[in-house]
Design a protein around this motif. Structure first.
Motif, mmCIF file in Angstrom:
data_model
loop_
_atom_site.group_PDB
_atom_site.id
_atom_site.type_symbol
_atom_site.label_atom_id
_atom_site.label_comp_id
_atom_site.label_asym_id
_atom_site.label_seq_id
_atom_site.Cartn_x
_atom_site.Cartn_y
_atom_site.Cartn_z
ATOM 1 N N VAL A 1 0.833 -1.199 0.000
ATOM 2 C CA VAL A 1 0.000 0.000 0.000
ATOM 3 C C VAL A 1 0.872 1.255 0.000
ATOM 4 C CG1 VAL A 1 -1.728 1.318 1.289
ATOM 5 C CG2 VAL A 1 -1.934 -1.173 1.126
ATOM 6 N N ILE A 2 1.932 1.231 0.804
ATOM 7 C CA ILE A 2 2.852 2.375 0.859
ATOM 8 C C ILE A 2 3.472 2.629 -0.512
ATOM 9 C CG2 ILE A 2 5.077 3.155 1.781
ATOM 10 C CD1 ILE A 2 4.297 1.752 4.426
ATOM 11 N N LYS A 3 3.902 1.565 -1.179
ATOM 12 C CA LYS A 3 4.547 1.715 -2.486
ATOM 13 C C LYS A 3 3.551 2.217 -3.537
ATOM 14 C CE LYS A 3 8.449 0.549 -0.898
ATOM 15 N NZ LYS A 3 9.468 1.601 -0.720
ATOM 16 N N TRP A 4 2.295 1.784 -3.426
ATOM 17 C CA TRP A 4 1.268 2.316 -4.334
ATOM 18 C C TRP A 4 1.104 3.818 -4.126
ATOM 19 C CZ3 TRP A 4 -3.444 4.583 -2.893
ATOM 20 C CH2 TRP A 4 -4.293 4.897 -3.953
ATOM 21 N N THR A 5 1.090 4.255 -2.868
ATOM 22 C CA THR A 5 0.949 5.682 -2.556
ATOM 23 C C THR A 5 2.107 6.486 -3.135
ATOM 24 O OG1 THR A 5 -0.190 5.112 -0.492
ATOM 25 C CG2 THR A 5 0.660 7.346 -0.677
ATOM 26 N N GLU A 6 3.322 5.930 -3.049
ATOM 27 C CA GLU A 6 4.503 6.627 -3.551
ATOM 28 C C GLU A 6 4.439 6.835 -5.063
ATOM 29 O OE1 GLU A 6 7.879 4.395 -2.264
ATOM 30 O OE2 GLU A 6 7.638 4.948 -0.146
ATOM 31 N N SER A 7 3.747 5.935 -5.743
ATOM 32 C CA SER A 7 3.616 6.068 -7.192
ATOM 33 C C SER A 7 2.376 6.866 -7.592
ATOM 34 C CB SER A 7 3.544 4.679 -7.842
ATOM 35 O OG SER A 7 3.198 4.768 -9.201
ATOM 36 N N TYR A 8 1.270 6.603 -6.912
ATOM 37 C CA TYR A 8 -0.025 7.164 -7.321
ATOM 38 C C TYR A 8 -0.034 8.694 -7.291
ATOM 39 C CZ TYR A 8 -5.029 8.231 -7.174
ATOM 40 O OH TYR A 8 -6.268 8.747 -7.430
ATOM 41 N N GLU A 9 0.454 9.274 -6.222
ATOM 42 C CA GLU A 9 0.351 10.731 -6.078
ATOM 43 C C GLU A 9 1.127 11.486 -7.158
ATOM 44 O OE1 GLU A 9 1.295 11.572 -2.011
ATOM 45 O OE2 GLU A 9 -0.584 10.697 -1.266
ATOM 46 N N ASP B 1 9.076 12.613 -21.974
ATOM 47 C CA ASP B 1 10.175 13.032 -21.106
ATOM 48 C C ASP B 1 9.735 13.055 -19.639
ATOM 49 O OD1 ASP B 1 11.864 13.295 -23.250
ATOM 50 O OD2 ASP B 1 11.474 15.448 -23.510
ATOM 51 N N ARG B 2 8.549 13.617 -19.403
ATOM 52 C CA ARG B 2 8.045 13.700 -18.020
ATOM 53 C C ARG B 2 7.746 12.304 -17.487
ATOM 54 N NH1 ARG B 2 8.024 15.225 -13.359
ATOM 55 N NH2 ARG B 2 6.230 16.175 -12.324
ATOM 56 N N ARG B 3 7.228 11.437 -18.350
ATOM 57 C CA ARG B 3 6.928 10.058 -17.941
ATOM 58 C C ARG B 3 8.195 9.345 -17.479
ATOM 59 N NH1 ARG B 3 5.169 7.870 -22.675
ATOM 60 N NH2 ARG B 3 7.110 6.747 -23.088
ATOM 61 N N ARG B 4 9.243 9.476 -18.239
ATOM 62 C CA ARG B 4 10.494 8.788 -17.893
ATOM 63 C C ARG B 4 11.131 9.387 -16.650
ATOM 64 N NH1 ARG B 4 13.004 7.945 -24.035
ATOM 65 N NH2 ARG B 4 11.657 6.175 -24.574
ATOM 66 N N GLU B 5 10.955 10.683 -16.486
ATOM 67 C CA GLU B 5 11.491 11.344 -15.286
ATOM 68 C C GLU B 5 10.837 10.788 -14.017
ATOM 69 O OE1 GLU B 5 11.480 15.764 -13.163
ATOM 70 O OE2 GLU B 5 10.843 15.557 -15.244
ATOM 71 N N ILE B 6 9.515 10.705 -14.019
ATOM 72 C CA ILE B 6 8.797 10.186 -12.845
ATOM 73 C C ILE B 6 9.056 8.694 -12.659
ATOM 74 C CG2 ILE B 6 6.530 9.930 -11.762
ATOM 75 C CD1 ILE B 6 5.592 12.284 -13.494
ATOM 76 N N ALA B 7 9.193 7.982 -13.783
ATOM 77 C CA ALA B 7 9.385 6.529 -13.729
ATOM 78 C C ALA B 7 10.653 6.133 -12.985
ATOM 79 C CB ALA B 7 9.415 5.955 -15.140
ATOM 80 N N GLU B 8 11.651 7.010 -12.966
ATOM 81 C CA GLU B 8 12.919 6.680 -12.307
ATOM 82 C C GLU B 8 12.725 6.316 -10.833
ATOM 83 O OE1 GLU B 8 15.821 9.715 -12.857
ATOM 84 O OE2 GLU B 8 15.895 9.493 -15.046
ATOM 85 N N THR B 9 11.783 6.991 -10.175
ATOM 86 C CA THR B 9 11.514 6.661 -8.771
ATOM 87 C C THR B 9 10.233 5.843 -8.621
ATOM 88 O OG1 THR B 9 10.386 8.799 -8.527
ATOM 89 C CG2 THR B 9 12.708 8.687 -7.862
ATOM 90 N N ALA B 10 9.256 6.072 -9.500
ATOM 91 C CA ALA B 10 7.969 5.393 -9.353
ATOM 92 C C ALA B 10 8.059 3.910 -9.688
ATOM 93 C CB ALA B 10 6.915 6.057 -10.238
ATOM 94 N N VAL B 11 8.735 3.564 -10.770
ATOM 95 C CA VAL B 11 8.765 2.162 -11.188
ATOM 96 C C VAL B 11 9.470 1.271 -10.166
ATOM 97 C CG1 VAL B 11 9.640 0.552 -12.931
ATOM 98 C CG2 VAL B 11 8.451 2.637 -13.636
ATOM 99 N N PRO B 12 10.628 1.670 -9.605
ATOM 100 C CA PRO B 12 11.215 0.840 -8.543
ATOM 101 C C PRO B 12 10.271 0.656 -7.351
ATOM 102 C CG PRO B 12 12.850 2.375 -9.360
ATOM 103 C CD PRO B 12 11.551 2.766 -9.988
ATOM 104 N N ALA B 13 9.543 1.720 -6.977
ATOM 105 C CA ALA B 13 8.580 1.604 -5.874
ATOM 106 C C ALA B 13 7.472 0.626 -6.240
ATOM 107 C CB ALA B 13 7.992 2.968 -5.540
ATOM 108 N N ILE B 14 6.983 0.706 -7.477
ATOM 109 C CA ILE B 14 5.941 -0.213 -7.937
ATOM 110 C C ILE B 14 6.428 -1.658 -7.865
ATOM 111 C CG2 ILE B 14 4.641 -0.965 -9.976
ATOM 112 C CD1 ILE B 14 4.567 2.049 -10.779
ATOM 113 N N ASN B 15 7.641 -1.908 -8.333
ATOM 114 C CA ASN B 15 8.181 -3.270 -8.317
ATOM 115 C C ASN B 15 8.353 -3.798 -6.896
ATOM 116 O OD1 ASN B 15 8.252 -3.358 -11.114
ATOM 117 N ND2 ASN B 15 10.369 -2.647 -11.240
ATOM 118 N N GLU B 16 8.787 -2.924 -5.989
ATOM 119 C CA GLU B 16 8.902 -3.329 -4.582
ATOM 120 C C GLU B 16 7.530 -3.667 -4.014
ATOM 121 O OE1 GLU B 16 10.998 -0.426 -2.259
ATOM 122 O OE2 GLU B 16 12.650 -0.310 -3.696
#
Length: 278
Positions: free
Chosen positions: A159-167, A190-205
């Motif tokens: 749930v925490i990792k979803w929150t880190e990505s969702y917002e 460009d903006r998608r890839r910028e956010i993905a750098e932190t969001a995607v690892p959180a999603i995978n965790e």
């Protein structure tokens, strides 16, 4: 005469020691009485009175460690999640201090660890909450057999990792003038890839944590729901429409599995409720 005076001094000392022993015994009994009163108040959801009574028990007998844990739990139950007024934060801090005091003498106290994990989550201090949930998992998995409470902690981390990505993702959708329910992925590459750098690892965790929860409890429907939500998060960071559809399809499968699990559990509960007693 000296003998008499010596005897008198010894007798007086014995009287003082005896008196001290009686007082300690009285305090011991009073402390247990206050502890029992606190338990009664707690059971009646009178947490404010319970905290006072547990505190009195500790004053009478500082060695009564159970009272310390109970008092912290009573403070925790007075805390209102989401309310930021100073008194509410002070109550939360009193609970934290109490549980930390328990852990000072009993580092493996599961009640204290679980309570701190839950409290920090409710306070939205997610990084600290995750640390305590990992501690809870460590303790739970070291037990024989493992404590099933580990599944709850894995779920909460998800749930925490979803929150880190969702917002940040939803903020990006607003910037790109994308409706919340509009198909993805995010249109600004460009903006998608910028956010993905932190969001995607959180999603995978988060996906890993929720799968661990299901490994412990295969019927954990709420974990399935968040696996669905995290797959939808991941879909918005896809590099192509095909990748977006693949993650969306995984999300749909988790929704179907969660609903099927909830239906089955409800049917089993009804069957057991009306089953004839042997």
């Amino acid at each position: 005469m000296k003998v008499v005076r010596s005897f008198t001094i010894v007798a007086l000392g014995a009287t003082i020691l005896l008196s001290l022993g009686c007082q300690e015994q009285i305090n011991y009994l009073k402390a247990r009485s206050e502890l029992n009163k606190g338990v009664t108040s707690f059971a009646a959801a009178n947490y404010q009175a319970a905290a006072i009574q547990f505190g009195t028990a500790m004053e009478l007998d500082p060695e009564l460690t159970a009272a310390k844990a109970y008092q912290a739990y009573a403070y925790m139950n007075q805390y209102i999640p989401g309310a930021e007024f100073p008194e509410n934060r002070e109550i939360a801090q009193q609970a934290i201090d109490g549980f930390q005091g328990v852990l000072d003498t009993d580092p493996s106290n599961m009640l204290a660890v679980s309570s701190l994990a839950s409290l920090y989550f409710n306070m939205k201090e997610f990084e600290t909450a995750e640390e305590w949930h990992n501690k809870r998992i460590e303790l739970a998995m070291a037990m024989t057999p493992p404590d099933p409470g580990a599944a709850e902690s894995y779920y909460t981390i998800g749930v925490i990792k979803w929150t880190e990505s969702y917002e940040p993702r939803m903020a990006a959708r607003a910037e790109m003038e994308m409706e919340p329910g509009a198909p993805g992925p995010l249109t600004d590459e460009d903006r998608r890839r910028e956010i993905a750098e932190t969001a995607v690892p959180a999603i995978n965790e988060g996906l890993d944590a929720l799968q661990n929860a299901l490994d412990i409890n295969p019927d954990y429907a709420d974990a399935m729901i968040y696996l669905n939500l995290l797959e939808r998060e991941r879909a918005d960071f896809a590099e192509s429409a095909e990748e977006y559809e693949a993650h969306t399809e995984k999300a749909n499968v988790w929704v179907e599995q969660a609903l099927a699990t909830k239906r089955r559990l409800a049917e089993e509960s009804t069957t057991n409720q009306f089953a004839p007693e042997e």
